[in-house]
Enzyme design. Structure first.
Site, mmCIF file in Angstrom:
data_model
loop_
_atom_site.group_PDB
_atom_site.id
_atom_site.type_symbol
_atom_site.label_atom_id
_atom_site.label_comp_id
_atom_site.label_asym_id
_atom_site.label_seq_id
_atom_site.Cartn_x
_atom_site.Cartn_y
_atom_site.Cartn_z
ATOM 1 N N GLY A 37 28.510 41.044 42.107
ATOM 2 C CA GLY A 37 28.725 42.213 41.381
ATOM 3 C C GLY A 37 27.844 43.510 41.621
ATOM 4 O O GLY A 37 26.618 43.429 41.887
ATOM 5 N N ASP A 57 23.949 33.287 35.472
ATOM 6 C CA ASP A 57 24.632 32.421 36.526
ATOM 7 C C ASP A 57 25.312 31.352 35.756
ATOM 8 O O ASP A 57 24.881 30.385 35.267
ATOM 9 C CB ASP A 57 23.808 31.783 37.581
ATOM 10 C CG ASP A 57 24.517 30.970 38.399
ATOM 11 O OD1 ASP A 57 25.718 30.942 38.246
ATOM 12 O OD2 ASP A 57 23.840 30.647 39.383
ATOM 13 N N SER A 76 32.945 34.880 41.002
ATOM 14 C CA SER A 76 33.198 33.997 42.446
ATOM 15 C C SER A 76 33.050 35.246 43.423
ATOM 16 O O SER A 76 33.927 36.258 43.437
ATOM 17 C CB SER A 76 34.410 33.220 42.444
ATOM 18 O OG SER A 76 34.605 32.967 43.870
ATOM 19 N N TYR A 146 35.793 28.160 49.659
ATOM 20 C CA TYR A 146 36.561 29.034 48.804
ATOM 21 C C TYR A 146 37.969 28.260 48.079
ATOM 22 O O TYR A 146 38.055 28.002 47.172
ATOM 23 C CB TYR A 146 36.939 30.348 49.385
ATOM 24 C CG TYR A 146 37.577 31.330 48.257
ATOM 25 C CD1 TYR A 146 36.588 31.680 47.010
ATOM 26 C CD2 TYR A 146 38.965 31.943 48.307
ATOM 27 C CE1 TYR A 146 37.282 32.845 46.248
ATOM 28 C CE2 TYR A 146 39.282 33.041 47.675
ATOM 29 C CZ TYR A 146 38.577 33.432 46.577
ATOM 30 O OH TYR A 146 38.959 34.210 45.702
ATOM 31 N N LYS A 150 38.763 26.662 44.476
ATOM 32 C CA LYS A 150 39.836 27.154 43.712
ATOM 33 C C LYS A 150 40.637 25.975 43.496
ATOM 34 O O LYS A 150 41.475 26.111 42.199
ATOM 35 C CB LYS A 150 40.236 28.497 44.437
ATOM 36 C CG LYS A 150 39.503 29.508 44.365
ATOM 37 C CD LYS A 150 39.454 30.142 43.032
ATOM 38 C CE LYS A 150 38.261 31.383 43.071
ATOM 39 N NZ LYS A 150 37.956 31.993 41.446
ATOM 40 N N TYR A 160 42.030 19.615 31.486
ATOM 41 C CA TYR A 160 41.463 19.989 30.235
ATOM 42 C C TYR A 160 42.500 20.229 29.210
ATOM 43 O O TYR A 160 42.555 20.035 28.182
ATOM 44 C CB TYR A 160 40.445 21.138 30.160
ATOM 45 C CG TYR A 160 39.039 20.779 30.397
ATOM 46 C CD1 TYR A 160 38.332 20.119 31.374
ATOM 47 C CD2 TYR A 160 38.095 20.960 29.350
ATOM 48 C CE1 TYR A 160 37.103 19.643 31.359
ATOM 49 C CE2 TYR A 160 36.792 20.531 29.166
ATOM 50 C CZ TYR A 160 36.291 19.961 30.205
ATOM 51 O OH TYR A 160 35.143 19.480 30.466
ATOM 52 N N THR A 176 44.375 42.290 46.384
ATOM 53 C CA THR A 176 44.621 43.381 45.524
ATOM 54 C C THR A 176 43.482 44.416 45.673
ATOM 55 O O THR A 176 42.375 44.328 46.668
ATOM 56 C CB THR A 176 43.987 42.790 44.130
ATOM 57 O OG1 THR A 176 44.803 41.877 43.583
ATOM 58 C CG2 THR A 176 43.946 43.799 43.033
#
Ligand code: UDP
Length: 327
Positions: A37, A57, A76, A146, A150, A160, A176
């Site tokens: 980021g 983190d 991520s 990855y 995911k 959950y 995107t």
């Protein structure tokens, strides 16, 4: 006033989400470890009293004081180059990080939306990809870190929901693009625009016949916003079904930038999916959502953004290094 936690807040999508929730009158807590980021993406929010930033983190224990209504877990690395460079962090943030976020959501009685991806479909044998398709993923290939993280994220999120009755939402995000992408993250659009701006040839991988379907960021954010507020508990694809080959896409960028750059062909990276197009019937039906910004318009806004950056900002976008993180 609703309080929203956005992880990955300084990233491309996270920063646009922060903007959206601030605009909706929410108190926003942004969290990011800044490994991929960039604070520049959210620095305009620092003066806003409804925005707070935690440099943290999320793969380690997360403490947030006070109430939380919504959590959007967008932390991520998300481009092939990033997760090849930092595979272990990539695995941890969607497994340990998601576990921490689910625990936090439970403690706060918050609704949580997790960012999943079209990558969970792998190199798909079904086209276009609908939410019922289980995917074709190589767990030990370069993208496995990855894709499998995911997939685990979706599994633990559903667990959950089932076991603890947690309110969960899962968005499967397709390619995107838009302002604030990193120029050096290896994704095809910033790669091509960066090359055009530097006067270099455009690098098409393979023969360029592989396809992708590109969604403009504002459309995506609208879809995510609607999904969060909906009562739909299962995964939903959000993306633009307008499919194009990468070779055609390169020609569009040359046309847009008026640079007359040449196209050069490079080896296709291992595990590069041959085609990708979202089936968005569910999003249309459940969220009454579909993309409204076509590629011509979206690409122009994005190119103008990159053109408008100073040389210094461009340099930083091209050379952000991971070294600071590992020191
Ligand atoms: N690609 C390309 N040239 C580049 C970067 C990417 O031809 O300089 C191709 C890549 O091989 C893939 C597509 O563009 O087929 C989209 O790549 P990206 O990394 O943006 O995302 P992916 O959808 O593969 O995760």
């Amino acid at each position: 006033m609703k309080t929203v936690l956005v992880t990955g807040a300084a990233g491309f999508l996270g920063s646009h989400l922060c903007d959206r929730f601030i605009k909706e009158g929410c108190a926003v807590i942004g969290m990011d470890n800044l490994i991929t980021g960039d604070l520049k993406n959210i620095e305009h929010l620092f003066a806003n009293e409804n925005f707070k930033f935690y440099h943290h983190d999320v793969s380690t224990f997360v403490h947030v004081p006070g109430k939380l209504d919504y959590i959007l877990h967008f932390a991520s690395p998300a481009s092939p180059i990033d997760y090849l460079k930092i595979p272990i962090q990539t695995l941890k943030v969607s497994s340990l990080g998601t576990h921490n976020m689910l625990g936090l959501a439970r403690a706060k009685k918050a609704r949580i939306l997790v960012a999943s991806t079209s990558e969970i479909y792998g190199d798909p044998a079904v086209h276009p990809q609908n939410e019922e398709y289980w995917g074709n993923v190589n767990p030990i290939g370069p993208r496995g870190v990855y894709d499998e993280a995911k997939r685990f994220q979706e599994a633990i999120t559903m667990a959950y929901q089932r076991i603890h009755g947690l309110e969960t939402r899962i968005v499967r995000i397709f390619n995107t693009y838009g302002p604030r992408m990193r120029l050096n993250d290896g994704r095809v659009l910033p790669a091509f625009i960066g090359q055009a701006l530097r006067g270099e040839d455009l690098t098409v991988f393979g023969n360029g016949n592989q396809t992708r379907s590109f969604c403009y960021v504002d459309d995506l954010i609208e879809g995510i916003y609607r999904l969060l507020l909906s009562d739909y508990p299962n995964p939903v694809n959000i993306g633009n079904p307008d499919e194009i080959t990468i070779l055609e896409f390169a020609k569009e960028i040359i046309n847009l930038t008026q640079t007359n750059q040449k196209i050069v062909f490079k080896d296709l990276p291992e595990g590069d999916p041959a085609m990708r197009q979202p089936d968005i019937s569910k999003a249309r039906e459940i969220l009454n959502w579909e993309p409204t910004i076509d590629r011509t318009e979206g690409l122009k806004i994005t190119y103008d953004y990159f053109k408008g950056l100073t040389q210094d900002e461009l340099y930083k976008k091209e050379h952000k290094s991971f070294d600071a993180y590992f020191r």
